[in-house]
Design a protein around this motif. Sequence first.
Motif, mmCIF file in Angstrom:
data_model
loop_
_atom_site.group_PDB
_atom_site.id
_atom_site.type_symbol
_atom_site.label_atom_id
_atom_site.label_comp_id
_atom_site.label_asym_id
_atom_site.label_seq_id
_atom_site.Cartn_x
_atom_site.Cartn_y
_atom_site.Cartn_z
ATOM 1 N N MET A 1 0.825 -1.157 0.000
ATOM 2 C CA MET A 1 0.000 0.000 0.000
ATOM 3 C C MET A 1 0.883 1.237 0.000
ATOM 4 S SD MET A 1 -3.140 0.769 2.340
ATOM 5 C CE MET A 1 -2.759 1.539 3.797
ATOM 6 N N GLU A 2 0.448 2.160 -0.796
ATOM 7 C CA GLU A 2 1.219 3.376 -1.001
ATOM 8 C C GLU A 2 0.885 4.361 0.111
ATOM 9 O OE1 GLU A 2 1.202 6.524 -4.505
ATOM 10 O OE2 GLU A 2 1.133 4.454 -5.124
ATOM 11 N N ASN A 3 1.877 5.026 0.646
ATOM 12 C CA ASN A 3 1.703 6.009 1.714
ATOM 13 C C ASN A 3 1.549 7.388 1.070
ATOM 14 O OD1 ASN A 3 1.434 6.693 4.312
ATOM 15 N ND2 ASN A 3 3.580 6.429 4.864
ATOM 16 N N LYS A 4 0.323 7.988 1.183
ATOM 17 C CA LYS A 4 0.046 9.279 0.552
ATOM 18 C C LYS A 4 0.375 10.412 1.519
ATOM 19 C CE LYS A 4 -3.685 7.711 -2.386
ATOM 20 N NZ LYS A 4 -5.054 7.920 -2.782
ATOM 21 N N SER A 5 0.765 11.545 0.943
ATOM 22 C CA SER A 5 1.006 12.744 1.755
ATOM 23 C C SER A 5 -0.296 13.184 2.394
ATOM 24 C CB SER A 5 1.537 13.880 0.885
ATOM 25 O OG SER A 5 2.741 13.501 0.283
ATOM 26 N N TRP A 6 -0.226 13.943 3.451
ATOM 27 C CA TRP A 6 -1.432 14.369 4.184
ATOM 28 C C TRP A 6 -2.414 15.125 3.323
ATOM 29 C CZ3 TRP A 6 -2.734 19.448 4.707
ATOM 30 C CH2 TRP A 6 -1.751 20.390 4.432
ATOM 31 N N PHE A 7 -1.913 15.961 2.377
ATOM 32 C CA PHE A 7 -2.819 16.761 1.562
ATOM 33 C C PHE A 7 -3.428 15.968 0.410
ATOM 34 C CE2 PHE A 7 1.469 17.451 -0.019
ATOM 35 C CZ PHE A 7 1.338 17.266 -1.374
ATOM 36 N N GLN B 1 -4.757 12.933 0.908
ATOM 37 C CA GLN B 1 -5.756 12.039 1.477
ATOM 38 C C GLN B 1 -7.146 12.613 1.202
ATOM 39 O OE1 GLN B 1 -4.779 11.347 5.567
ATOM 40 N NE2 GLN B 1 -2.716 10.626 5.076
ATOM 41 N N PRO B 2 -8.136 11.768 0.893
ATOM 42 C CA PRO B 2 -9.472 12.235 0.528
ATOM 43 C C PRO B 2 -10.113 13.131 1.587
ATOM 44 C CG PRO B 2 -9.290 9.866 0.158
ATOM 45 C CD PRO B 2 -8.026 10.308 0.799
ATOM 46 N N GLU B 3 -9.931 12.812 2.870
ATOM 47 C CA GLU B 3 -10.528 13.625 3.924
ATOM 48 C C GLU B 3 -9.963 15.051 3.906
ATOM 49 O OE1 GLU B 3 -8.393 10.899 5.173
ATOM 50 O OE2 GLU B 3 -9.994 9.582 4.532
ATOM 51 N N MET B 4 -8.688 15.158 3.649
ATOM 52 C CA MET B 4 -8.040 16.474 3.632
ATOM 53 C C MET B 4 -8.465 17.276 2.392
ATOM 54 S SD MET B 4 -6.595 16.744 6.410
ATOM 55 C CE MET B 4 -5.733 18.248 6.207
ATOM 56 N N ILE B 5 -8.628 16.619 1.266
ATOM 57 C CA ILE B 5 -9.076 17.305 0.048
ATOM 58 C C ILE B 5 -10.481 17.865 0.273
ATOM 59 C CG2 ILE B 5 -9.729 16.994 -2.366
ATOM 60 C CD1 ILE B 5 -7.391 14.979 -2.565
ATOM 61 N N VAL B 6 -11.362 17.063 0.881
ATOM 62 C CA VAL B 6 -12.720 17.522 1.176
ATOM 63 C C VAL B 6 -12.670 18.670 2.183
ATOM 64 C CG1 VAL B 6 -14.911 16.856 2.255
ATOM 65 C CG2 VAL B 6 -13.815 15.325 0.612
ATOM 66 N N GLY B 7 -11.857 18.533 3.220
ATOM 67 C CA GLY B 7 -11.750 19.577 4.247
ATOM 68 C C GLY B 7 -11.201 20.887 3.689
ATOM 69 N N LEU B 8 -10.155 20.799 2.854
ATOM 70 C CA LEU B 8 -9.581 22.012 2.258
ATOM 71 C C LEU B 8 -10.557 22.657 1.275
ATOM 72 C CD1 LEU B 8 -5.873 20.906 1.723
ATOM 73 C CD2 LEU B 8 -6.739 22.569 3.375
ATOM 74 N N SER B 9 -11.309 21.837 0.542
ATOM 75 C CA SER B 9 -12.328 22.376 -0.374
ATOM 76 C C SER B 9 -13.405 23.118 0.407
ATOM 77 C CB SER B 9 -12.962 21.248 -1.187
ATOM 78 O OG SER B 9 -12.003 20.617 -1.991
ATOM 79 N N ALA B 10 -13.842 22.545 1.524
ATOM 80 C CA ALA B 10 -14.862 23.199 2.355
ATOM 81 C C ALA B 10 -14.323 24.513 2.922
ATOM 82 C CB ALA B 10 -15.293 22.262 3.485
ATOM 83 N N LEU B 11 -13.059 24.516 3.335
ATOM 84 C CA LEU B 11 -12.441 25.742 3.846
ATOM 85 C C LEU B 11 -12.387 26.818 2.761
ATOM 86 C CD1 LEU B 11 -10.964 27.256 6.121
ATOM 87 C CD2 LEU B 11 -8.837 26.247 5.255
ATOM 88 N N LEU B 12 -12.019 26.446 1.547
ATOM 89 C CA LEU B 12 -11.945 27.398 0.445
ATOM 90 C C LEU B 12 -13.334 27.962 0.119
ATOM 91 C CD1 LEU B 12 -10.300 28.785 -1.769
ATOM 92 C CD2 LEU B 12 -10.753 26.808 -3.227
ATOM 93 N N VAL B 13 -14.335 27.106 0.048
ATOM 94 C CA VAL B 13 -15.698 27.562 -0.236
ATOM 95 C C VAL B 13 -16.171 28.498 0.878
ATOM 96 C CG1 VAL B 13 -18.104 26.799 -0.411
ATOM 97 C CG2 VAL B 13 -16.317 25.603 -1.695
ATOM 98 N N SER B 14 -15.846 28.186 2.129
ATOM 99 C CA SER B 14 -16.231 29.040 3.257
ATOM 100 C C SER B 14 -15.577 30.408 3.158
ATOM 101 C CB SER B 14 -15.850 28.389 4.584
ATOM 102 O OG SER B 14 -16.524 27.166 4.749
#
Length: 183
Positions: A1-7, A9-22
């Motif tokens: 399994m590949e180790n992805k960077s924190w940014f 990860q799907p949860e972080m992409i959704v969280g950053l998108s929500a922050l940008l929209v806010s």
Amino acid sequence: MENKSWFQQPEMIVGLSALLVSLVAVGVALYSAYIDRAYARASVWPRLEVGRSFNSDVYAYLVTNNGTGPAVVKWAELTLKGKPQIHWDQYMASIAGDKKPDADKIHYGQSHISTSVLPATKQIKVMSSDEPELIALLHKASSETELKLCYCSIYDECWTTSWKQPQPLAVDECITPQQAFSQ
């Protein structure tokens, strides 16, 4: 399994998108509030114009509010040759000089303008006379006479104006001069 960077990860992409929209929503709300405030100020913006009306029958000093909101007049100043006049009687005596007309020829009407509120689209005759001798004196003194007003909107934005300064001049506040016109 590949180790992805924190940014990544799907949860972080959704969280950053929500922050940008806010952040965009907050920016739009702030801009909308700014526009609403500017519109509210413009919808009650007073614009006083000082003028004279002269014909062979009547001479009058007029103040007209051509703005969209009420004008709160803080003070008026009447000067003759740069010298402040305290009331109309003093002004009439000053313009008459040695050629004072008969006492029965000094009749004039006046309205109070200092510390008054002039509604939008209204006009007030500050002073008027239909006496021929007084009309001649008023007309002769008109080039050396200035009626200056300081007025504010209901949002405490203030201006000065006179017939020698037809464009209102924005001022921080209306500080009453030492020898304001008391009428």
